[in-house]
Structures are given as structure tokens and as C-alpha cells.
Design a protein around this motif. Structure first.
Motif, PDB file in Angstrom:
ATOM      1  N   MET A   1       0.856  -1.079   0.056  1.00 58.32           N
ATOM      2  CA  MET A   1      -0.007   0.088   0.089  1.00 58.32           C
ATOM      3  C   MET A   1       0.824   1.163  -0.185  1.00 58.32           C
TER       4      MET A   1
ATOM      5  N   SER B   1       1.503   3.500  -2.933  1.00 60.32           N
ATOM      6  CA  SER B   1       0.532   4.651  -3.265  1.00 60.32           C
ATOM      7  C   SER B   1       1.020   6.097  -3.087  1.00 60.32           C
TER       8      SER B   1
ATOM      9  N   VAL C   1      -4.160   3.149   3.622  1.00 63.39           N
ATOM     10  CA  VAL C   1      -3.429   3.851   2.391  1.00 63.39           C
ATOM     11  C   VAL C   1      -3.631   5.424   2.239  1.00 63.39           C
TER      12      VAL C   1
ATOM     13  N   PRO D   1      -3.579   6.759  -5.896  1.00 60.05           N
ATOM     14  CA  PRO D   1      -3.036   5.817  -6.903  1.00 60.05           C
ATOM     15  C   PRO D   1      -2.922   4.382  -6.391  1.00 60.05           C
ATOM     16  N   ARG D   2      -3.363   3.599  -7.375  1.00 58.62           N
ATOM     17  CA  ARG D   2      -3.301   2.186  -6.974  1.00 58.62           C
ATOM     18  C   ARG D   2      -1.784   1.538  -7.029  1.00 58.62           C
TER      19      ARG D   2
ATOM     20  N   ALA E   1       0.905  -1.232  -8.342  1.00 59.71           N
ATOM     21  CA  ALA E   1       1.121  -2.073  -9.343  1.00 59.71           C
ATOM     22  C   ALA E   1       2.557  -2.405  -9.414  1.00 59.71           C
TER      23      ALA E   1
ATOM     24  N   HIS F   1      -3.084  -8.170  -0.840  1.00 52.02           N
ATOM     25  CA  HIS F   1      -2.436  -6.720  -1.245  1.00 52.02           C
ATOM     26  C   HIS F   1      -1.598  -6.976  -2.642  1.00 52.02           C
TER      27      HIS F   1
ATOM     28  N   ALA G   1      -3.373  -8.091  -5.637  1.00 46.92           N
ATOM     29  CA  ALA G   1      -4.478  -6.829  -6.165  1.00 46.92           C
ATOM     30  C   ALA G   1      -3.460  -6.018  -7.138  1.00 46.92           C
ATOM     31  N   ALA G   2      -2.227  -5.931  -6.443  1.00 43.99           N
ATOM     32  CA  ALA G   2      -1.057  -5.068  -7.262  1.00 43.99           C
ATOM     33  C   ALA G   2      -0.600  -5.664  -8.199  1.00 43.99           C
TER      34      ALA G   2
ATOM     35  N   LEU H   1      -6.528  -2.794  -3.184  1.00 44.75           N
ATOM     36  CA  LEU H   1      -6.818  -1.684  -4.020  1.00 44.75           C
ATOM     37  C   LEU H   1      -6.589  -1.996  -5.465  1.00 44.75           C
ATOM     38  N   THR H   2      -7.684  -2.240  -6.090  1.00 46.69           N
ATOM     39  CA  THR H   2      -8.000  -2.673  -7.136  1.00 46.69           C
ATOM     40  C   THR H   2      -9.515  -2.573  -7.472  1.00 46.69           C
ATOM     41  N   ALA H   3      -9.903  -2.440  -8.924  1.00 46.46           N
ATOM     42  CA  ALA H   3     -11.107  -2.298  -9.313  1.00 46.46           C
ATOM     43  C   ALA H   3     -11.895  -3.586  -9.425  1.00 46.46           C
TER      44      ALA H   3
END
Length: 337
Positions: free
Chosen positions: A21, A24, A136, A157-158, A160, A269, A272-273, A293-295
Motif C-alpha cells: 500500500m 500509493s 493507504v 493511486p493504486r 502496481a 494486497h 491486487a497489485a 486496492l483494485t477495481a
């Protein structure tokens, strides 16, 4: 706000999920000042995760055990950093986490008030938990001007994480993976059993997924190896990889999976990333506080009257927040995508 060429040192957190996290914040700093240099003070284990973040220029490993003061280690690290940074951002709220920037004589040292850190920080922020209601958001807020952070209406921001295709190919060959579409399972949760979906449910779900033509990858650390065996023993196409891969490997293995079924954990997490669709299982914790932290996520949370309690073990002794969350519900969610 970061200045052109500003050198920023971030004292990172001590948990896998929190470190993910923290990206971000790194993304926010980089977006506002593309020329800034970002260094991160972090436990040595987190280096493989930080190396997958394009925004991080340097990792300063802190060789101190979790919960230890480690005075000599912090002093040595501070000495090596002296004169190299213009500003420090301290994410944890503990007294000891602010020691390295102070001992390194970094001119500006930002962090939330906590544990009498008045002498160690000179840009002290009050934490309004009603405005900064997610971990976050608190991380990102420390990288913003105080007035902007206090409003709480800033973008987050997410994370990645970069995938290493060569490493993935090696892992697939080594563990004989990839014959079928893959689903990941992460049965561990370092915080405690009140965050862990029953292993019998994971196994029942694995059986159903194999019957539908999937491969199942059970991921976790050495402490999760026994749980992985409970899920995988006797089941074809179910691979217990707990303790058999590195943290960086988990990024690549998860990026290669169609979906991941996971407790609220660090690996949730990471998934998601890594860009994997997440089926997130919440018991004692809250998806409002630490969401993936993702759509591309489905949240499984029963919101019982006793939830969230944020306890390591169920204070009522029944853990109904997870025991009443059935495998059939999760299987249906997996099938609907």
C-alpha cells in the motif's frame, strides 16, 4: 510538495500488505515531482517487493527484528544516510521508527503524532481518523502539504507491481504449473485466526475448482506449509507452494492466475497489485479500512453485529464471521467472472 531533484527518504512499514500500500505514496511523490529521488528504509525481507516498484530508487535495509529497538543497527544505517536526503516521511507511528531520519540529520521529518515523537519529528501531523479512514490514505497524506492532506479529498493511486516473465517461466517449469487455468489460494493471515477462513472450506473450494478444470496454487510462507498440505493432499492439480517460493515469486505466480481467493492478508494486497482478480474474505477486519486496492475485486464480508472486532481470536468463541461464509458463495463468485 516535492521539489525538482528533491531527495526523499520514506521509513516504510513492517508488514507485507502495508508495504504494498505504501506504493500509493511513492506514486504520488513521483507524479508530483518526476525528478525526485525516493529511498525507502525497510526490513530486508521487503526488498523483493520494493524492487518491483518503478518509483523506488533505493532500498536501505534495516536489519532489526520486528518489535526490536535495534539501537546499534539504526545508528549504523543513519550514519550511512547522513547528508543524502532533504526530507523524510515516517509511515509507522512508533517512536523507534523515527530514529533513523533524526540520527541521519535529515532537515525535514514528517509523520503523525504518536509515542512522544516531538523531538524526532519537526513536521508533526495530527491524525483525523474520520477523514483518513484507510491505511493507504494515511500513507499518501504524509506526502502532501498539510492543508491538502487534512481535507482528505486527494487521489489515491493504486499499487502496481512489475511482473518478471523470465522468472515466471522458470517457476512454471520448476513446479510443473500451467497445464490448466490457475486459481490462487492464500490461507494464511499473520495477524491471527480471526482473519483465517476455515481450511476445510479452502479444500472444499479447491476440489470444486479442480473438477471444473482449474489448477490451484496455494501460496504462503513457511508458517503456512501445514495449512497448504491440508488443502492440497491427495488432490490432483492442487500445488502447495507455501514456503517453497520467495516473496518476489509470489508476485509472478499471482500475476499468472485468473483469480485469487484470499484472507485479508499481505498476499491479498500483492495479488491486487499484480493485477489478479481478488476474492477477498473478511472476518474480524473491515474492507472499509484495508480494502484490496483494485477495481477488480469481490468482497466477501457478512457484516455481523459483532464485526469488525479487529481481534486476533474471536472474543465470542464462534468466529461466525468466517464460519458462515460458505464455499458455495465463493465458488459462485468465481464462476460469475
Amino acid at each position: 510538495m516535492p521539489e525538482a531533484g528533491e531527495r526523499i527518504l520514506v521509513v516504510g512499514p513492517s508488514w507485507v500488505g502495508d508495504m504494498v500500500m505504501a506504493q500509493s505514496l511513492f506514486k504520488t511523490l513521483r507524479a508530483r515531482s518526476p525528478g525526485a529521488r525516493i529511498g525507502v528504509v525497510a526490513p530486508a525481507w521487503s526488498r523483493p517487493i520494493l524492487e518491483r516498484m518503478a518509483e523506488v530508487d533505493e532500498v536501505a535495509a534495516l536489519e532489526v527484528g520486528h518489535g526490536e529497538l535495534g539501537w546499534s543497527g539504526r545508528r549504523r544505517l543513519a550514519s550511512s544516510l547522513r547528508g543524502r536526503f532533504d526530507r523524510a516521511i515516517v509511515l509507522p507511528r512508533s517512536w523507534k521508527s523515527a530514529l533513523v531520519p533524526f540520527l541521519a540529520r535529515i532537515p525535514r521529518r514528517t509523520g503523525f503524532l504518536g509515542e512522544q515523537r516531538y523531538g524526532l519529528l519537526n513536521d508533526r501531523r495530527a491524525l483525523d481518523k474520520t477523514v483518513l479512514d484507510q491505511t493507504v490514505k494515511r500513507f499518501v497524506a504524509l506526502g502532501l502539504p498539510a492543508d491538502e492532506a487534512a481535507r482528505g479529498d486527494f487521489a489515491v493511486p493504486r499499487p502496481a507491481l512489475r511482473r518478471d516473465d523470465a522468472n515466471l517461466a522458470s517457476l512454471r517449469a520448476e513446479h510443473e504449473l500451467g497445464a490448466r487455468p490457475a486459481i490462487a489460494m492464500m490461507p494464511g493471515a499473520e495477524y491471527g485466526p480471526a482473519k483465517q477462513w476455515p481450511l476445510a472450506y479452502f479444500r472444499e473450494l479447491a476440489e470444486a475448482l479442480v473438477a471444473e478444470g482449474h489448477e490451484v496454487r496455494v501460496l504462503g510462507g513457511p508458517k503456512d506449509a501445514e495449512a497448504g498440505e491440508t488443502i492440497a493432499t491427495g488432490l490432483a492439480h492442487v500445488h502447495n507452494l507455501c514456503g517453497r517460493t520467495r516473496l518476489a515469486d509470489a508476485v509472478d505466480l499471482l500475476a499468472d492466475c485468473r483469480q485469487a481467493v484470499t484472507n485479508d492478508s499481505g498476499l491479498m494486497h500483492v495479488a491486487a497489485a499484480a493485477g489478479t482478480r481478488v476474492q477477498a474474505l473478511y472476518g474480524s477486519s473491515s474492507p472499509a479500512y484495508t480494502p484490496p486496492l483494485t477495481a477488480d475485486a469481490a468482497i466477501h464480508y457478512l457484516a455481523l453485529d459483532c464485526s469488525p472486532c479487529f481481534q486476533r481470536t474471536c472474543p465470542l468463541g464462534h468466529t461466525n464471521c468466517l464460519n458462515l461464509l460458505t464455499p458455495s458463495r465463493v465458488l459462485q463468485a468465481l464462476q460469475s467472472t
